[in-house]
Design a protein around this motif. Structure first.
Motif: not given
Length: 282
Positions: A187-192, A215-216, A221-223
């Motif tokens: 999972l990397t993007s906001a959409s993910d 951490e997830l 939250d960071a994205v």
């Protein structure tokens, strides 16, 4: 004055501190009856793990092997109930302690003999998937848990397995942990992240608590994705796991989780974490 580590109040929101593997403080051994009963008497949230043994029942252990946490060797799945009860638990340094391994029915008998505080909640975290749950396993679970189900919540990473055990156990609450190995890489993007939490909520419609790797939560939250807010919007609660030690880094993580209004934080050191936050170190 010593304050019991049960919850943290932050900006009008109460967050429970869950005693991971029945530890009140970092030096505690795992899964001792003394700490479990203390948590239940105080009205705390406390967690134990369930692993199948050779006679279609569950042992209160985290690992599928006996070598690390007990005085035994080999697989839990190959060990009989009587043999398990003869084993001693180990302290964090590996030293055997006086407490023996408990089976699920032993734990439930303890709770029947020591009624819990109305606010107490014992999480049974099932480490098995649905393929391992034979009719005999399910029956054993139902018989053991039913008398004390109102003080428990059953969780796991296999929502179908949790449902199979819970549907015949009146009053038992359920939770779901959709966090799988490698998820932080996947999972990397906001959409993910948005798609992930939507799918998790659909997969476990009856789960009252969603368990998420802290951490997830913080990576999302960071994205710009509030996973806790998404779960709250669906009428559920969030447990963020696991804060293993108290340090400036973990205190910063915890403070952000509190600001996001997480409902529960799983920690190996509830006492140390509560003291640090009360001291204004967060």
């Amino acid at each position: 004055m010593r304050v019991d580590p049960i919850f943290i109040d932050n900006r009008g929101h109460r967050t429970m501190l869950k005693w991971h593997r029945a530890r009140r403080k970092a030096s505690d051994p795992e899964f001792t009856p003394t700490r479990i009963l203390e948590a239940m008497r105080l009205g705390a949230s406390v967690e134990v793990d369930l692993v199948l043994h050779a006679e279609h029942g569950f042992a209160i252990l985290h690992d599928r092997t006996l070598d690390h946490g007990t005085t035994g060797t080999g697989l839990v799945a190959d060990t009989t109930a009587d043999a398990l009860r003869q084993l001693f638990l180990r302290a964090n340094d590996g030293t055997p302690i006086s407490d023996r391994v408990m089976l699920l029915e032993d734990l439930c008998d303890l709770l029947k003999a020591n009624p819990a505080h109305a606010d107490a909640l014992l999480q049974l975290d099932c480490k098995e998937d649905g393929s391992r749950l034979s009719p005999a396993v399910i029956e054993s679970f139902v018989v053991a848990v039913s008398p004390v189900a109102s003080s428990m919540i059953l969780s796991g990473g296999d929502s179908a397995a949790v449902a199979a055990l819970a549907e015949r156990t009146p009053g038992l609450k359920t939770g779901y942990d959709p966090t799988y190995p490698g998820i932080l890489d996947a999972l990397t993007s906001a959409s993910d992240f948005a798609t992930f939490i939507e799918a998790a909520l659909r997969l476990a419609p009856d789960a009252t608590m969603i368990y998420l790797d802290h951490e997830l939560v913080l990576t999302a939250d960071a994205v710009g994705v509030d996973l806790i807010g998404a779960v709250h919007s669906d009428g559920r609660r969030v447990d963020a796991w696991t804060i293993r030690s108290v340090s400036p880094t973990t205190l910063n993580h915890v403070q952000r989780l509190l600001d996001l209004r997480v409902d529960q934080i799983t920690t190996d050191d509830p006492e140390g974490l509560a003291a640090a936050l009360a001291g204004g170190q967060g």
